[in-house]
Design a protein around this motif. Structure first.
Motif, PDB file in Angstrom:
ATOM      1  N   SER A  92      30.471 -14.180  -7.248  1.00  0.00           N
ATOM      2  CA  SER A  92      31.829 -14.203  -7.760  1.00  0.00           C
ATOM      3  C   SER A  92      32.650 -15.247  -7.006  1.00  0.00           C
ATOM      4  O   SER A  92      32.284 -15.650  -5.899  1.00  0.00           O
ATOM      5  N   ARG A 130      41.461  -6.638  -1.123  1.00  0.00           N
ATOM      6  CA  ARG A 130      40.735  -7.900  -0.955  1.00  0.00           C
ATOM      7  C   ARG A 130      40.900  -8.528   0.435  1.00  0.00           C
ATOM      8  O   ARG A 130      39.905  -8.947   1.030  1.00  0.00           O
ATOM      9  N   GLU A 166      29.781 -12.798 -18.815  1.00  0.00           N
ATOM     10  CA  GLU A 166      30.383 -11.580 -18.233  1.00  0.00           C
ATOM     11  C   GLU A 166      31.522 -11.939 -17.280  1.00  0.00           C
ATOM     12  O   GLU A 166      31.486 -11.577 -16.101  1.00  0.00           O
ATOM     13  N   TYR A 182      40.511  -7.252  -9.435  1.00  0.00           N
ATOM     14  CA  TYR A 182      40.056  -6.478  -8.277  1.00  0.00           C
ATOM     15  C   TYR A 182      41.238  -6.040  -7.411  1.00  0.00           C
ATOM     16  O   TYR A 182      41.148  -6.012  -6.187  1.00  0.00           O
TER      17      TYR A 182
HETATM   18  N1  LLP Z   1      28.737  -9.226 -14.002  1.00  0.00           N
HETATM   19  C1  LLP Z   1      28.263  -8.503 -12.978  1.00  0.00           C
HETATM   20  C2  LLP Z   1      26.950  -7.885 -13.092  1.00  0.00           C
HETATM   21  C3  LLP Z   1      29.045  -8.338 -11.829  1.00  0.00           C
HETATM   22  O1  LLP Z   1      28.572  -7.625 -10.817  1.00  0.00           O
HETATM   23  C4  LLP Z   1      30.326  -8.941 -11.756  1.00  0.00           C
HETATM   24  C5  LLP Z   1      31.165  -8.788 -10.572  1.00  0.00           C
HETATM   25  C6  LLP Z   1      30.773  -9.682 -12.859  1.00  0.00           C
HETATM   26  C7  LLP Z   1      29.947  -9.809 -13.959  1.00  0.00           C
HETATM   27  C8  LLP Z   1      32.118 -10.341 -12.896  1.00  0.00           C
HETATM   28  O2  LLP Z   1      32.231 -11.332 -11.930  1.00  0.00           O
HETATM   29  P1  LLP Z   1      33.526 -12.276 -11.886  1.00  0.00           P
HETATM   30  O3  LLP Z   1      33.559 -13.114 -13.144  1.00  0.00           O
HETATM   31  O4  LLP Z   1      34.711 -11.428 -11.749  1.00  0.00           O
HETATM   32  O5  LLP Z   1      33.310 -13.126 -10.677  1.00  0.00           O
HETATM   33  N2  LLP Z   1      35.735  -7.301  -5.569  1.00  0.00           N
HETATM   34  C9  LLP Z   1      35.346  -8.685  -5.343  1.00  0.00           C
HETATM   35  C10 LLP Z   1      34.517  -9.226  -6.485  1.00  0.00           C
HETATM   36  C11 LLP Z   1      33.297  -8.386  -6.768  1.00  0.00           C
HETATM   37  C12 LLP Z   1      32.518  -8.871  -7.947  1.00  0.00           C
HETATM   38  C13 LLP Z   1      31.533  -7.829  -8.366  1.00  0.00           C
HETATM   39  N3  LLP Z   1      30.781  -8.180  -9.521  1.00  0.00           N
HETATM   40  C14 LLP Z   1      36.589  -9.509  -5.095  1.00  0.00           C
HETATM   41  O6  LLP Z   1      37.689  -8.958  -5.128  1.00  0.00           O
HETATM   42  O7  LLP Z   1      36.488 -10.689  -4.817  1.00  0.00           O
END
Ligand code: LLP
Length: 425
Positions: A202, A323, A284, A381
């Motif tokens: 991410s 965060r 996603e 988040y």
């Molecule tokens: N798909 C899967 C399988 C995931 O585990 C995640 C995020 C996403 C999609 C979406 O990712 P994005 O597009 O948002 O980067 N709490 C952390 C981020 C954790 C991400 C977990 N998985 C933060 O606040 O930076």
């Protein structure tokens, strides 16, 4: 374009004054811009025009029903990681036939619930999970569509807690084991092998690791095809970063540019190997859809001089926005009403009894007691990772649509926080 701008010295979301929002709804309050949300989703949707592609919003980033509803109306699918999230999708008007279910630990009940709504696909992460899903589907007289989450061992170059595509991570099936795992899946009677997926991490500012992961998936799809295992979709996961405004931080790649490069690579591959027959592509994204659509409003309670540092004690805390405490994340802090006057260097901290309870460090602010500050780019988040630590009710959430403010989640009442508890007799 940012939908959070100063007008006559007052920070606005679209055409609504955030000073008025703080006065009307109190603080801490998350405030979102509907226009920003729509714009972010459309940047994915527009880049997919005319293609067999599905944007499954990773709702763990922000799962408020109003947000799900707006995205569902624009055609979004959803990436879920729990039965609870599926219930939210349904409550928010989402279409279960556009839902994919990710996560390493799906329970029997969650599988049953998802099968009963005939979701699009389960992203399976291990052999034991394949067997469990096969059994559950069989017991219901159904066939479950599956995709294997493959771990391409690509370095996403992000914070270790949000990198997921390396050998040392708990996620996915190792690239070297993928072929055998697909063979195992194809042999199970109640599973239908539908696709492949990965998610390497991410807050990726560069798309090179994502395109590297794509090449690995392509290689695997070709190998599987030569064995007669034909995949119908390719899911590249989420991961695109946003600009948090930190000085010296590189600007993230634009969604349209990333998707353009990705589709170019996919089109060339399909032309070369499959006479141009397309393959469905699934995304996603989470943070890049909602991250910069929201701010967290918080009021300065006290300015406190410590021996080594000055503290700006605010009414939001690590329980509202995890965060910084969890990832040492840098979040922008801006005054809602700009003021002249002497500025000082502050750590912005909350009232929770932990040294890790800080929202920003070493910021120059000219804040006074009672001022309202905005923690910027807090739409992803934020509320979803909040807790009730210190018996603090979760913040309210407000959605701005032009000049109108809608309360989309009430502030939690402390009495509700212990309503499910009971004394022993
Ligand atoms: N798909 C899967 C399988 C995931 O585990 C995640 C995020 C996403 C999609 C979406 O990712 P994005 O597009 O948002 O980067 N709490 C952390 C981020 C954790 C991400 C977990 N998985 C933060 O606040 O930076």
């Amino acid at each position: 374009m940012s939908h959070f701008n100063y007008q006559d010295g007052v920070l606005h979301a679209e055409s609504t004054s955030l000073s008025d929002i703080a006065a009307q709804f109190g603080t801490p309050t998350y405030v979102y811009s509907k226009a920003a949300l729509v714009e972010n989703f459309d940047s994915y949707a527009n880049a997919c025009t005319g293609r067999d592609a599905l944007v499954c919003y990773a709702m763990k980033a922000n799962s408020n029903l109003a947000i799900l509803d707006i995205l569902a109306r624009r055609g979004a699918g959803f990436d879920i990681v729990s039965g609870g999230e599926l219930l939210r999708v349904l409550a928010g008007g989402g279409d279960p036939s556009k839902v994919i279910f990710s996560g390493v630990g799906k329970t029997v009940d969650e599988m049953r619930l998802a099968l009963s709504h005939d979701i699009l696909c389960f992203n399976v992460e291990s052999i034991p999970e394949l067997h469990r899903l096969n059994e559950v589907a069989g017991s219901m007289g159904q066939t479950a569509r599956v995709s294997l989450r493959v771990n391409p061992n690509v370095d996403a170059k992000t914070h270790p807690y949000i990198a997921t595509g390396l050998k040392a991570n708990k996620f996915g099936v190792a690239f070297v084991d993928a072929l055998d795992t697909y063979r195992a899946a194809a042999a199970l009677p109640h599973l239908e092998v539908a696709g492949i997926d990965c998610h390497i991490g991410s807050q990726l500012l560069d798309d090179a690791p994502l395109l590297e992961a794509l090449d690995k998936l392509i290689e695997l799809i070709d190998t599987l095809g030569s064995e007669g295992i034909v995949l119908h979709h390719l899911d590249i996961g989420g991961g695109l970063g946003i600009d948090y405004g930190e000085a010296g931080e590189a600007a993230p790649v634009a969604v349209g540019d990333y998707l353009g490069r990705l589709f170019k690579r996919i089109d060339a591959w399909r032309a070369e190997r499959y006479d141009g027959a397309p393959i469905k592509v699934i995304f996603e994204p989470g943070r890049s859809i909602v991250g910069n659509t929201g701010v967290l409003l918080t009021t300065v309670e006290f300015l406190k001089q410590g021996e080594e540092k000055n503290f700006c004690v605010v009414d939001a805390a690590m329980n509202d926005l995890m965060r910084p405490a969890l990832y040492q994340a840098w979040m922008g802090v801006q005054p809602v009403v700009q003021r002249d006057g002497s500025a000082n260097l502050y750590d912005v901290v909350g009232p929770v009894c932990e040294s890790g309870d800080w929202l920003a460090r070493d910021r120059i602010l000219s804040a006074q007691q009672g001022d309202v500050l905005a923690i910027m780019s807090a739409g992803a988040y934020g509320l979803t990772m909040s807790s009730n630590y210190n018996t603090r009710g979760r913040a309210a959430e407000v959605m701005i649509d032009g000049g109108q403010a809608h309360l989309i989640r009430q502030r939690e009442n402390p009495a509700d926080l212990f309503a499910l508890e009971s004394l022993i007799k």
